[in-house]
Enzyme design. Sequence first.
Site, PDB file in Angstrom:
ATOM      1  CG  HIS A 144      -0.317  -0.231   2.511  1.00 36.23           C
ATOM      2  ND1 HIS A 144       0.112  -1.482   2.922  1.00 36.23           N
ATOM      3  CD2 HIS A 144      -0.018   0.604   3.529  1.00 36.23           C
ATOM      4  CE1 HIS A 144       0.631  -1.393   4.135  1.00 36.23           C
ATOM      5  NE2 HIS A 144       0.578  -0.138   4.534  1.00 36.23           N
ATOM      6  CG  HIS A 146       1.301   5.209   3.798  1.00 32.65           C
ATOM      7  ND1 HIS A 146       0.238   4.931   4.625  1.00 32.65           N
ATOM      8  CD2 HIS A 146       2.203   4.220   4.009  1.00 32.65           C
ATOM      9  CE1 HIS A 146       0.501   3.835   5.318  1.00 32.65           C
ATOM     10  NE2 HIS A 146       1.678   3.382   4.955  1.00 32.65           N
TER      11      HIS A 146
END
Length: 194
Positions: A144, A146
Site C-alpha cells: 500500500h 501512503h
Amino acid sequence: MTDVRVDNPADFPPQEDTVERLWTPQRMTYVLRNSEDRPTKPKTKECPFCAGPKKSDEDGLIAWRGTHVFAIMNLYPYNVGHLMICPYRHVGFITELDDAELFEFEKATTLAMKVMETVSRPDGYNIGINQGEVAGAGVAAHLHQHVVPRWNGDANFMPIVAQTRTMPILLSDQRDAYAQAFEQLAPQYHLPLA
Ligand SMILES: [Zn+2]
C-alpha cells in the site's frame, strides 16, 4: 519440511498505533452524523486490503476503484485525508507488481494528489511505501502506498505533547469528497486503465 515460513494474511492484522486521536468535526462545515462514522478496529483478521474492495465503497471507505488498484482511506490517519493506493492482488512488495499494475499504481498516486489538491488544497504531500514489517509496514503482506496531504502548520505541538492529533473531518465525509473528485478527474488521467 521444517522452518518454511508461509505468510498468512491473518498474521498481519492492521496495527493500531499509540497515538490517540481527537475527532473534531465541528471544526469543519461537515455535520456529525452519528458515532457509526468513527473508525473501528476490524472485526476479522482478514487482510484489510483484500476485505475492503469486497464491501461497498461507503462501507469499505474506498474512494476510487481502478482496474488493478484502488484508493482507500486510512483508518488510522497520519493526517487528515490520509489515503492509500493498493493493488487488488495480495502482494507485499512493489517488485511483485506486473507492468500494468505498476503503471496504474503510480498513475493513481498522482491522481490522488490531484484529487487532494482539488478537495483540500494541501501545501505538500508525504508519499511512500513501507515494505516489510522491519520497515514499519502495518499490513506488511499487502502493498500500500501512503498519500498524505500536508498543510503549513499541521504539525503542531499536539502530537508531541499530548500524543493526540486533531482530526477535523470524519473519514466517511472525506471519502465522499474524494470519491466525487476521483470520478471527475480520473478520465483526464486516462484511468482506470483499459
Ligand atoms: Zn491482502
